[in-house]
Design an enzyme around this catalytic site. Structure first.
Site, PDB file in Angstrom:
ATOM      1  N   HIS A  52       0.870  -1.189   0.000  1.00 41.10           N
ATOM      2  CA  HIS A  52       0.000   0.000   0.000  1.00 41.10           C
ATOM      3  C   HIS A  52       0.902   1.231   0.000  1.00 41.10           C
ATOM      4  O   HIS A  52       1.679   1.436   0.933  1.00 41.10           O
ATOM      5  CB  HIS A  52      -0.933  -0.016   1.210  1.00 41.10           C
ATOM      6  CG  HIS A  52      -1.879  -1.182   1.181  1.00 41.10           C
ATOM      7  ND1 HIS A  52      -2.124  -1.983   2.266  1.00 41.10           N
ATOM      8  CD2 HIS A  52      -2.615  -1.688   0.157  1.00 41.10           C
ATOM      9  CE1 HIS A  52      -2.994  -2.933   1.928  1.00 41.10           C
ATOM     10  NE2 HIS A  52      -3.300  -2.781   0.652  1.00 41.10           N
ATOM     11  N   GLU A  55       1.580   3.837   2.967  1.00 44.30           N
ATOM     12  CA  GLU A  55       1.957   3.352   4.301  1.00 44.30           C
ATOM     13  C   GLU A  55       3.453   3.588   4.486  1.00 44.30           C
ATOM     14  O   GLU A  55       4.284   2.742   4.166  1.00 44.30           O
ATOM     15  CB  GLU A  55       1.535   1.895   4.459  1.00 44.30           C
ATOM     16  CG  GLU A  55       0.006   1.789   4.354  1.00 44.30           C
ATOM     17  CD  GLU A  55      -0.538   0.384   4.473  1.00 44.30           C
ATOM     18  OE1 GLU A  55      -1.767   0.229   4.406  1.00 44.30           O
ATOM     19  OE2 GLU A  55       0.259  -0.565   4.628  1.00 44.30           O
ATOM     20  N   HIS A 142       3.250  -3.226   6.934  1.00 47.85           N
ATOM     21  CA  HIS A 142       2.148  -2.293   6.670  1.00 47.85           C
ATOM     22  C   HIS A 142       1.961  -1.355   7.854  1.00 47.85           C
ATOM     23  O   HIS A 142       2.479  -1.588   8.939  1.00 47.85           O
ATOM     24  CB  HIS A 142       0.830  -3.062   6.484  1.00 47.85           C
ATOM     25  CG  HIS A 142       0.760  -3.865   5.242  1.00 47.85           C
ATOM     26  ND1 HIS A 142      -0.062  -3.551   4.197  1.00 47.85           N
ATOM     27  CD2 HIS A 142       1.432  -4.989   4.877  1.00 47.85           C
ATOM     28  CE1 HIS A 142       0.085  -4.445   3.223  1.00 47.85           C
ATOM     29  NE2 HIS A 142       0.980  -5.331   3.611  1.00 47.85           N
ATOM     30  N   GLU A 206       1.329  -5.292  10.809  1.00 52.88           N
ATOM     31  CA  GLU A 206       0.783  -3.932  10.919  1.00 52.88           C
ATOM     32  C   GLU A 206       1.511  -3.223  12.050  1.00 52.88           C
ATOM     33  O   GLU A 206       1.416  -3.614  13.208  1.00 52.88           O
ATOM     34  CB  GLU A 206      -0.725  -3.984  11.215  1.00 52.88           C
ATOM     35  CG  GLU A 206      -1.561  -4.646  10.128  1.00 52.88           C
ATOM     36  CD  GLU A 206      -1.848  -3.719   8.943  1.00 52.88           C
ATOM     37  OE1 GLU A 206      -1.463  -2.527   8.993  1.00 52.88           O
ATOM     38  OE2 GLU A 206      -2.469  -4.202   7.971  1.00 52.88           O
TER      39      GLU A 206
HETATM   40 ZN   LIG Z   1      -1.465  -2.010   4.193  1.00 48.51          ZN
END
Ligand SMILES: [Zn+2]
Length: 328
Positions: A52, A55, A142, A206
């Site tokens: 992404h 990020e 992420h 994350e």
């Molecule tokens: Zn992500």
């Protein structure tokens, strides 16, 4: 040593290689950098970021590792591949150009021809080209869109009934990632691809909340950064003994899809991931259907009322005692 990560004019490094004191650095493609130590250990390690594009913190962590490797300030002893997954989206300052890349792996990229589809296909090829040894690791880094009651968490991809690894849970906890979300079905994420196709220990990690470049408080990532560097620079990690009290584990309870135009979530936009609601609390209204909390301890994660019809708008998770996991 040229400043390869700084501004340069017109000269691409793709297809070139250079040396540090103890390794050869190969530039396979834009954002695809392989480190081949002269005397490699027995681990193959991949760090990916920017699946992404907005990020930013993981991009900064990876950038700083690469900078230190090139400056001979980080001596890599295990083969390492850095993947900056979606450079076009980074330049664009967006999560993606056309579609969410983390739904395009394990072959799903053949179903389209956007920049993300093409890049996901290439990333799979680079992973296949890289993994050679038995011990394989892939941490796909992420940051989340929203706050989280557990700031750092990792998705443990579907194991197809296989055991969960204490060593990996401990490594993640040492990174500050004390919460694990179990995925109980095959997916088209990058981490599941490496698990399934390459038998790697792989995770979607994350690390906190999205912020713009330069606004990340990098001190919040110190533990992760330290452990990532140790992983690739020491022959064997000296991890503490597994302690089940260190880990919060959640199992997916329900996936709530948006099937009606008239869809709404019955909580504020800024509610954090892993927020718990009382039994019976109305969570979502999908046309005629109402979804309420059905189990004690049920929590919400990844809410998004604006998804297209037929897509997932909300997941709920329930805590699972670590003792219930099949561990090895
Ligand atoms: Zn992500």
């Amino acid at each position: 040593m040229p400043d390869v990560l700084g501004p340069y004019e017109g000269e691409s490094l793709v297809g070139t290689a250079m040396r540090t004191k103890s390794a050869r650095i190969e530039f396979w493609d834009a954002g695809v950098i392989a480190v081949e130590p002269d005397q490699p250990g027995d681990k193959d390690v991949i760090f990916s970021c920017a699946v992404h594009g907005d990020e930013t913190a993981p991009i900064e962590i990876v950038r700083d590792m690469i900078t230190d490797i090139l400056a001979d300030n980080l001596a890599v002893t295990h083969r390492t591949l850095f993947l900056i997954a979606n450079p076009a989206a980074i330049v664009n300052g967006t999560r993606f150009i056309d579609v969410n890349m983390n739904r395009l792996f394990s072959g799903a990229h053949v179903q389209g021809d956007t920049p993300e589809h093409r890049r996901a296909a290439k990333l799979e090829q680079y992973v296949s080209r890289f993994f050679k040894q038995q011990r394989r690791y892939h941490y796909d880094l992420h940051t989340a869109i929203r706050d989280s009651a557990h700031e750092k968490f990792a998705v443990y991809p579907f194991t197809h009934g296989g055991p969960y690894k204490k060593e990996q849970l401990t490594f993640l906890a040492e990174c500050g990632v004390d919460t694990i979300l179990l995925n109980q079905a095959p997916t088209t994420t990058f981490s599941y691809y490496s698990v399934r196709e390459h038998n790697a220990d792989a995770f979607t990690v994350e690390l906190g909340k999205v912020r713009p470049f330069g606004e990340n408080d990098m001190s919040r990532f110190t533990d992760a950064d330290t452990m990532f560097r140790k992983l690739i620079s020491t022959s064997e990690l000296d991890l503490p003994k597994f302690d089940s009290n260190r880990h919060h584990v959640y199992d997916v309870s329900r996936s709530i899809d948006r099937t009606a135009e008239d869809f709404r979530l019955n909580f504020a936009d800024n509610v954090a991931n892993f927020t718990e609601f009382e039994l019976g609390h109305l969570l979502a209204v999908d046309g005629e259907n109402e979804y309420t909390v059905e189990q004690p301890g049920e929590r919400i994660i990844f809410p998004n009322a604006k998804v297209a019809l037929g897509q997932r708008a909300l997941l709920t998770v329930v805590p699972m005692p670590v003792e219930n996991l099949k561990l090895v």
